[in-house]
Design an enzyme around this catalytic site. Sequence first.
Site, short mmCIF file in Angstrom:
data_model
loop_
_atom_site.label_atom_id
_atom_site.label_comp_id
_atom_site.label_asym_id
_atom_site.label_seq_id
_atom_site.Cartn_x
_atom_site.Cartn_y
_atom_site.Cartn_z
N HIS A 147 8.57 30.79 5.17
CA HIS A 147 8.33 29.43 4.66
C HIS A 147 9.19 28.45 5.43
O HIS A 147 10.31 28.79 5.83
CB HIS A 147 8.68 29.35 3.16
CG HIS A 147 8.07 28.18 2.48
ND1 HIS A 147 8.66 26.94 2.46
CD2 HIS A 147 6.90 28.04 1.82
CE1 HIS A 147 7.88 26.10 1.80
NE2 HIS A 147 6.81 26.73 1.41
N GLU A 187 2.00 32.72 -1.58
CA GLU A 187 0.64 33.19 -1.31
C GLU A 187 0.48 34.70 -1.51
O GLU A 187 -0.62 35.17 -1.76
CB GLU A 187 0.23 32.84 0.13
CG GLU A 187 0.43 31.39 0.51
CD GLU A 187 -0.57 30.47 -0.14
OE1 GLU A 187 -1.05 30.78 -1.25
OE2 GLU A 187 -0.87 29.44 0.46
N1 ACO Z 1 5.50 37.18 9.97
C1 ACO Z 1 6.20 37.48 11.08
N2 ACO Z 1 7.09 36.66 11.64
C2 ACO Z 1 7.30 35.47 11.05
C3 ACO Z 1 6.61 35.09 9.89
C4 ACO Z 1 5.68 35.99 9.35
N3 ACO Z 1 5.01 35.70 8.25
N4 ACO Z 1 7.01 33.86 9.53
C5 ACO Z 1 7.90 33.46 10.43
N5 ACO Z 1 8.09 34.45 11.35
C6 ACO Z 1 9.00 34.42 12.48
C7 ACO Z 1 8.50 33.53 13.61
O1 ACO Z 1 7.73 34.30 14.54
C8 ACO Z 1 9.78 33.04 14.22
O2 ACO Z 1 10.32 34.05 15.03
P1 ACO Z 1 11.05 33.66 16.39
O3 ACO Z 1 12.06 32.61 16.05
O4 ACO Z 1 11.63 34.95 16.86
O5 ACO Z 1 9.99 33.10 17.28
C9 ACO Z 1 10.72 32.91 13.01
O6 ACO Z 1 10.22 33.82 12.03
C10 ACO Z 1 10.77 31.52 12.42
O7 ACO Z 1 9.45 31.08 12.22
P2 ACO Z 1 8.98 29.58 12.33
O8 ACO Z 1 7.74 29.54 13.15
O9 ACO Z 1 10.08 28.68 12.73
O10 ACO Z 1 8.65 29.26 10.86
P3 ACO Z 1 7.85 28.01 10.40
O11 ACO Z 1 8.73 27.29 9.47
O12 ACO Z 1 7.30 27.20 11.50
O13 ACO Z 1 6.60 28.67 9.71
C11 ACO Z 1 5.14 29.57 8.17
C12 ACO Z 1 6.45 28.81 8.36
C13 ACO Z 1 4.01 28.84 8.92
C14 ACO Z 1 4.80 29.59 6.69
C15 ACO Z 1 5.30 30.99 8.74
O14 ACO Z 1 6.35 31.65 8.06
C16 ACO Z 1 4.02 31.78 8.68
O15 ACO Z 1 3.19 31.67 9.59
N6 ACO Z 1 3.82 32.61 7.62
C17 ACO Z 1 2.60 33.38 7.46
C18 ACO Z 1 1.50 32.50 6.88
C19 ACO Z 1 1.75 32.15 5.42
O16 ACO Z 1 2.13 32.99 4.62
N7 ACO Z 1 1.48 30.88 5.10
C20 ACO Z 1 1.68 30.35 3.72
C21 ACO Z 1 2.91 29.54 3.65
S1 ACO Z 1 3.28 29.03 2.01
C22 ACO Z 1 2.36 27.64 1.72
O17 ACO Z 1 2.03 26.89 2.58
C23 ACO Z 1 1.95 27.35 0.41
#
Ligand code: ACO
Length: 381
Positions: free
Chosen positions: A263, A317
């Site tokens: 998140h 989610e």
């Molecule tokens: N699975 C694997 N790796 C992940 C995940 C995940 N679900 N979420 C974040 N990471 C990793 C990223 O690859 C990144 O790694 P790195 O720094 O080595 O490149 C690190 O964790 C940080 O991630 P960010 O991209 O900075 O996180 P951001 O805040 O941009 O993204 C998000 C948040 C989009 C929700 C992300 O965690 C994600 O894609 N999750 C999966 C989709 C999801 O569950 N969405 C629902 C969100 S809740 C809502 O909106 C109601």
Amino acid sequence: MSDFTNTGIMVNGLDSVIAANTELSHVFGSDGKLVYCGYDIYELAGHASFEEVAYLLWKGHLPNREELDELNALLGANRELPQAVIEGLRQVSKDANPMDALRTGVSLLGAQSGTRFEGTPTFEEAVELAARFPAIAAAFYRLRQGLEPVQGRADLNTAQNFLYMMHGEEPTEGEWRGLDGYLVLLADHGLNASTFTARVIASTNSDICSCLVGAIGALKGPAHGGAPAKVMEMLNEIGSLDNVESWLTDALDKGQRLMGFGHRVYKAEDPRAEVLRGMAKQASTPEFFMLSKETEDKALAMLNERKPGRKLYTNVEFYSAAVLGAVGLPGDFFPVAFAVSRSVGWSAHVLEQVQVNRLIRPASHYVGPVPDKKFVPIEER
Ligand code: ACO
């Protein structure tokens, strides 16, 4: 030549940038806490109905009996869809994403003759839209199966109506209470991407339908509200307990993101995930709950190992999928259920934005070529 770069602070993704004051809700990311208008979400979850929470967000306080009755009457008066919206939904392809159908239906509402949804957004319009969202979603659910839409009933609440209009029969108490509990949890969440979208559109003095149409588009993406449908796909693909580890390893080796984890703001467990885990345990079959729990436990361990320090936890989610599946929604309707709930948060933010409006217009950092090019007519290029 003068400097054409902006001197403002550049924050890619706008993390932590404060773009609005709000009294509506706040996410305490490092504490894993969510507050609606001064109420911790744990105070409301399992206690307040969706209609009470909607009133809280629109009016700033929980309704007394008379106020709640008035709200229910107003919702009840708007449960029937205009025929023109139903006719428009008939034109939507049966295999369309239900979020596209919802977006189209809300847009059609705003394109009816007369002056509805044209002036400064009002509380009455917000209530009307909250009643129309489940009606549009349910109408599309039936039309895509070749069935006629079922009109909503004034004597049923939002959760009951949503399921009734989809399936044509009254849901069991367990089903509608499960959905009602879900709707309470998802109603608002600070300045998330779709809410920001709604506020940006409101800031241009546009109408409330346009604000919510834009918000639906933002919510549809899998980085936001599109995730629970993907969680269900993931759990279905995993299929059995002995497949969990290899499936997750394979997905992470391919660089995929695990749906339902991580998140932007929460760096602790999302409190809604905790509530939903408990609801999923009650509502889903023991086999499906065990598969979900095993997947969650293994995913958290792997994410912790592969992304140390990233603080990746279960988000709202992940268990939404089990809860919404158990109340009778198909996977591709999970984001629509999210939109039904969040419609009240969006409209509350729109009403708040127009009170203190200033056009939201950030700047961009120009990284294109220096402006020394000369125009050349197309024949000479
Ligand atoms: N699975 C694997 N790796 C992940 C995940 C995940 N679900 N979420 C974040 N990471 C990793 C990223 O690859 C990144 O790694 P790195 O720094 O080595 O490149 C690190 O964790 C940080 O991630 P960010 O991209 O900075 O996180 P951001 O805040 O941009 O993204 C998000 C948040 C989009 C929700 C992300 O965690 C994600 O894609 N999750 C999966 C989709 C999801 O569950 N969405 C629902 C969100 S809740 C809502 O909106 C109601």
